[in-house]
Design an enzyme around this catalytic site. Structure first.
Site, PDB file in Angstrom:
ATOM      1  CG  ASN A 216      -2.044  -0.988   1.119  1.00  0.00           C
ATOM      2  OD1 ASN A 216      -2.303  -1.547   0.058  1.00  0.00           O
ATOM      3  ND2 ASN A 216      -2.731  -1.226   2.225  1.00  0.00           N
TER       4      ASN A 216
ATOM      5  CG  HIS B 263     -14.641   2.968 -11.230  1.00  0.00           C
ATOM      6  ND1 HIS B 263     -15.351   2.948 -10.037  1.00  0.00           N
ATOM      7  CD2 HIS B 263     -13.499   2.287 -10.986  1.00  0.00           C
ATOM      8  CE1 HIS B 263     -14.659   2.300  -9.121  1.00  0.00           C
ATOM      9  NE2 HIS B 263     -13.530   1.878  -9.663  1.00  0.00           N
TER      10      HIS B 263
ATOM     11  CG  HIS C 139     -14.093  -3.253  -3.411  1.00  0.00           C
ATOM     12  ND1 HIS C 139     -14.728  -3.429  -4.623  1.00  0.00           N
ATOM     13  CD2 HIS C 139     -13.102  -2.360  -3.635  1.00  0.00           C
ATOM     14  CE1 HIS C 139     -14.135  -2.691  -5.543  1.00  0.00           C
ATOM     15  NE2 HIS C 139     -13.154  -2.021  -4.977  1.00  0.00           N
TER      16      HIS C 139
END
Length: 710
Positions: free
Chosen positions: A49, A443, A600
């Site tokens: 990350n 997206h 998510h």
């Protein structure tokens, strides 16, 4: 209708909030109740990350500084002030990371028989094995790069481990015809070989040697005639968020391919180096790569913890890992001979990874490709794997003469290469491939299947919160909907026509599409809850997302809190809103859940005075999603499915083991919203509920016992 922006003091900085999120990931590596190898995995995730954070966010801060921008952002920090705070936080976190691995995790691994050996400590059999591996598998891949007047400073690859060797040539070399070097750079071939080389060891043990140590230990075989005075590992991280300059006359595919090549040449934004590197060499690196003090990150022992994922993968010790939770069947589809008949009867809610992606979403596309009644398939592809079964099914559908349209987003960061490869492959078989829109990333996650039936043409849809990616579907928690509702079918048809032909739909029945309608639609729903509260009616929202950054939405949530609306936020990552501030946000609670699956899903639920509305979405509440991308939010029209999603949200809000309550400074106040709540781990409880709902006895008998929640 425009809404005021929050005051700078009412916003947390986006980058600093993200760093606080990554610190919560590190908490999982620090948690002794987490299985040992899972802790190692989380430490790897933390470093990975950070790599992306440097390549994108820190690189962006440096670009602002280099451009001379001094005005503060929405939170009141100038780019230079922000860089100093970011560097200070990461240096502190990095020290904490090294301490965790070397003082805690490494000794525990050794106690379990998992050891990382220094080459000088190998027994004769191990030393012979390592020498053979070096000469046979590594030496042919190594290219030493000398630095002197005839050899310019070498190009160091992004995130590549490099050894810097200081050399002292023997007298015989100085008297020869060839030049001699006192400094050499060696790229360690970690992209071609595992960084953790497993060596022979006693039964029940797992012994490894680091690849850089193998190369370092055998440098004398590479530099004949030299004495190696010192050798230290370094690693650079480069700006990898190169903006794609789109020339209207150029093909977008070509433009993105060129930007990928530029990415490899990005400016250095971080130098990691082993302590002990000489001041002379460090000064050279600083000068050649134009580094600032904030860019320097000394390390002790292990440079680049992100590679620990390789160690995790190589050690097969189930007792040191999470108990497996195999994906479960979807009851409505499991017994259905024909998937389209099942969808035509009822909307079907999918919850991955608890339910199988392959047996639901991938099956939907496969059956559409093979069904002779299917006339057309239209689909968005944002992140696909190199061996994507979904993309392969589209390829097969086109080969069988069906009309297939694929909107392939070439600019999906760090997945561009796989997307480009599939775009070329799909074009070859006649798929209508569209490479996104010039100024907006696509997206949204949607698939439309057009099928000829006895009553006429019927549309079948899949809409989701996550990508059509079988790999991430096993570790990301996402929701999807299979439906044959005519209104959604018409909406999706209009959406695809807009994306492929730039048509302007007359209206959308149920979809909220960004950038045109989504922000307005969410704003209207928040204002509706405010009106209910001001009229004395109960008002509540539960909003779940990966990131909350959009200032105007944050200001609206502050207004909702002051009006008396109860606001529950489940924000996995960045949260720029300050919850629980008296007079500003005292009715807002914010929870961040970090567990074995990456949360998510985006869910926006509004109580609406007894007429609740629950939306699933592809979009987080960020300016880039709401204003600069094509995104979708869609309602759950079936009240039973909507109730299931709200029940899941309520379960997550009561997670006392993995749910962190966020404070007004972005800090973690405690685990769980309510001190009286019994121990609850929401992901395990959701899996348990899914298992019971699956109703497949043969499957349940094969499953391992669920791990304890506490």
């Amino acid at each position: 209708m425009s809404h005021p922006m929050p005051r700078p003091e009412d916003l947390l900085n986006r980058e600093l909030s993200w760093l606080d999120f990554n610190a919560r990931v590190m908490e999982e590596a620090e948690d002794p109740s987490v299985p040992l190898l899972e802790r190692v995995k989380f430490l790897s995730i933390v470093s990975n990350n950070w790599d992306e954070f440097f390549m994108v966010r820190v690189a962006g801060i440096w670009r602002q500084i280099d451009a001379g921008i001094t005005q503060p952002g929405p939170d009141g920090l100038s780019p230079r002030q922000l860089l100093e705070r970011v560097a200070s936080k990461i240096h502190a976190y990095s020290a904490r990371q090294h301490e965790l691995f070397h003082a805690i995790l490494e000794p525990q691994l050794e106690a379990e028989g998992i050891v990382i050996l220094d080459p000088k400590d190998l027994d004769p059999a191990q030393a012979a094995f390592v020498l053979d591996h070096f000469e046979r598998a590594l030496l042919p891949l190594i290219t030493p790069l000398a630095v002197d007047t005839g050899h310019p400073f070498p190009r160091l690859g992004n995130r590549v481990l490099v050894l810097v060797a200081e050399l002292e040539p023997e007298a015989s070399l100085l008297d020869g015809d060839l030049p001699a070097s006192e400094l050499s750079f060696i790229h360690v071939p970690t992209t071609l070989a595992t960084r953790f080389l497993r060596v022979p060891s006693a039964p029940g043990t797992h012994a490894f040697v680091m690849l850089e140590d193998v190369v370092r230990h055998h440098l004398a075989r590479l530099f004949l005639g030299y004495a190696v005075r010192s050798c230290h590992a370094i690693r650079v991280t480069r700006d990898s968020d190169q903006p794609v300059e789109e020339d209207p006359s150029e093909d977008l595919l070509k433009t993105v391919e060129e930007s990928l090549r530029d990415r490899r040449r990005g400016a250095v934004v971080r130098l990691q180096y082993e302590k002990g590197l000489s001041a002379k060499v460090l000064d050279l690196l600083i000068e050649e790569m134009e580094l600032s003090p904030e860019d320097l990150y000394p390390s002790s022992g292990l440079t680049a913890f992100s590679d620990l994922m390789q160690l995790y993968a190589q050690v097969d010790l189930p007792r040191l890992k999470d108990a497996p939770l195999p994906p479960l069947p979807v009851p409505q589809l499991d017994q259905a001979a024909n998937l389209f008949d099942a969808i035509s009867r009822n909307d079907i809610l999918l919850h991955h990874p608890y339910q199988s992606f392959d047996d639901s979403v991938a099956r939907f596309v496969r059956e559409a490709a093979d069904d002779p009644r299917v006339l057309a398939i239209k689909m968005t592809l944002y992140r696909v794997t190199q061996n994507s079964p979904v993309a392969a099914a589209l390829e097969r559908a086109a080969e069988r003469g069906k009309q297939v349209a694929a909107i392939v987003e070439l600019r999906a960061r760090f997945d561009e290469a796989a997307n480009i490869a599939w775009a070329r492959r799909l074009e070859k078989v006649g798929v209508h491939v569209v490479y996104g829109l010039p100024n907006h990333k696509i997206h949204c996650k949607a698939c439309l299947v057009v099928r000829q039936e006895r009553e006429g043409i019927r549309r079948y849809c899949h809409l989701g919160t996550g990508n059509y990616n079988e790999r991430t579907s096993r570790i990301y928690s996402d929701l999807g909907l299979l439906t044959a509702r005519p209104e959604l079918g018409e909406d999706l048809a209009n959406l695809f026509n807009m994306l492929t032909g730039y048509t302007r739909p007359p209206r959308f029945h149920e979809l909220l599409v960004a950038p045109q309608h989504l922000k307005k639609g969410l704003t209207a729903r928040i204002l509706r809850e405010i009106d209910h509260a001001r009229a004395g009616r109960p008002a509540r929202m539960i909003l779940k997302m990966n990131a909350l950054v959009e200032p105007q939405i944050i200001q609206l949530l502050y207004e909702a809190s002051r009006a008396g609306v109860k606001v529950d936020l489940i924000v996995r990552g960045t949260c720029c809103l300050r919850p629980g501030v008296r007079g500003l946000s005292e009715n807002i609670r914010a929870l961040s859940i970090l567990d074995r699956f990456l949360e998510h899903a985006r869910i926006y639920h509004f109580a609406n005075d007894g007429q609740p509305e629950t939306l699933l979405a592809s979009a987080d509440l960020m300016p880039r999603n709401l204003d600069h991308r094509v995104e979708l939010a869609f309602p759950l029209a079936d009240p039973v499915l909507a109730a299931q999603v709200v029940e899941m949200l309520e379960l997550q809000l009561h997670d006392t083991l993995k749910g962190r309550v966020l404070g007004p400074e972005g800090d973690v106040l405690r685990r769980g919203l309510d001190d009286q709540d019994p121990p609850l781990r929401s992901q395990l409880r959701i899996y348990e509920h899914t298992l019971l709902a699956s109703g497949v006895g043969a499957v349940t008998r094969k499953l391992p016992p669920l791990p304890p929640e506490a």
